[in-house]
Design a protein around this motif. Structure first.
Motif, PDB file in Angstrom:
ATOM      1  N   UNK A  76       0.854  -1.064   0.304  1.00 51.53           N
ATOM      2  CA  UNK A  76       0.018   0.125   0.087  1.00 51.53           C
ATOM      3  C   UNK A  76       0.691   1.339   0.157  1.00 51.53           C
ATOM      4  N   UNK A  77       2.156   1.108   0.051  1.00 49.46           N
ATOM      5  CA  UNK A  77       3.315   2.149  -0.170  1.00 49.46           C
ATOM      6  C   UNK A  77       3.109   2.960   1.229  1.00 49.46           C
ATOM      7  N   UNK A  78       2.629   2.487   2.212  1.00 54.40           N
ATOM      8  CA  UNK A  78       2.536   3.258   3.470  1.00 54.40           C
ATOM      9  C   UNK A  78       2.968   2.137   4.566  1.00 54.40           C
ATOM     10  N   UNK A  79       2.076   1.207   4.935  1.00 52.19           N
ATOM     11  CA  UNK A  79       2.176   0.368   5.989  1.00 52.19           C
ATOM     12  C   UNK A  79       2.485  -0.969   5.754  1.00 52.19           C
ATOM     13  N   UNK A  80       2.626  -1.487   4.688  1.00 57.79           N
ATOM     14  CA  UNK A  80       2.994  -2.769   4.560  1.00 57.79           C
ATOM     15  C   UNK A  80       3.362  -3.168   2.987  1.00 57.79           C
ATOM     16  N   UNK A 116       6.555  -1.572   7.336  1.00 58.05           N
ATOM     17  CA  UNK A 116       6.694  -2.992   7.625  1.00 58.05           C
ATOM     18  C   UNK A 116       7.082  -3.774   6.124  1.00 58.05           C
ATOM     19  N   UNK A 117       7.883  -3.919   5.944  1.00 60.00           N
ATOM     20  CA  UNK A 117       8.355  -4.854   4.594  1.00 60.00           C
ATOM     21  C   UNK A 117       8.785  -6.323   5.120  1.00 60.00           C
ATOM     22  N   UNK A 118       8.096  -7.171   4.340  1.00 60.46           N
ATOM     23  CA  UNK A 118       8.301  -8.810   4.804  1.00 60.46           C
ATOM     24  C   UNK A 118       8.710  -9.404   3.582  1.00 60.46           C
TER      25      UNK A 118
END
Length: 147
Positions: A76-80, A116-118
């Motif tokens: 979403x380019x913001x949170x995840x 947060x990147x996973x």
């Protein structure tokens, strides 16, 4: 769309430059995570991904380039952001290109401020740790659905 250049290589977020034949071959034949994936599914994954990075020897904007690497994200380019399908072709490894691709993605692209990147990996923990990735703090809160 953005692009970066270094030592005769280009990293671009322009999906029109992507060579789906190269991507499909690597994923379906050489990867451990997508072995056997169809071309149709590769094309759909690219189309539906929020952002894709193609790495090229040369400059695809001039039409004289060979795709040598790839990474894509759903975000979403913001949170995840979920990072997937990271590769550099074997004959181009050992030149710091995967490090450049990761550094650019997490520090200079639209993903740089994502909270947060996973990602998942069996064998590249050392690479990803250099860019702030670490094991999950609370793995018990994560769930999955497999089909």
């Amino acid at each position: 769309m953005s692009s970066w250049e270094k030592d005769g290589f280009t990293l671009s977020t322009n999906k029109q430059y992507l060579d789906t034949d190269v991507i499909h071959h690597f994923l379906s034949v050489d990867s451990y995570w997508a072995k056997g994936i169809t071309m149709e599914k590769v094309k759909k994954a690219i189309e539906k991904s929020s952002i894709c990075f193609g790495m090229y020897e040369g400059d695809p904007a001039t039409g004289e380039a060979k795709q040598i690497g790839f990474v894509r994200a759903v975000t979403d380019f913001v949170r995840f952001a979920w990072i997937m399908d990271v590769f550099v072709l074997p004959e181009y490894r050992g030149r710091g290109l995967s490090k450049w691709m990761m550094e650019t993605m997490v520090e200079q692209s639209e993903l740089k401020d994502v909270r947060k990147m996973m990602l998942c990996t069996y064998d590249a923990h050392g690479l990803y740790e250099q860019y702030g990735f670490q094991t999950l703090d609370d793995p018990e809160i994560f769930m999955q659905r497999k089909i």
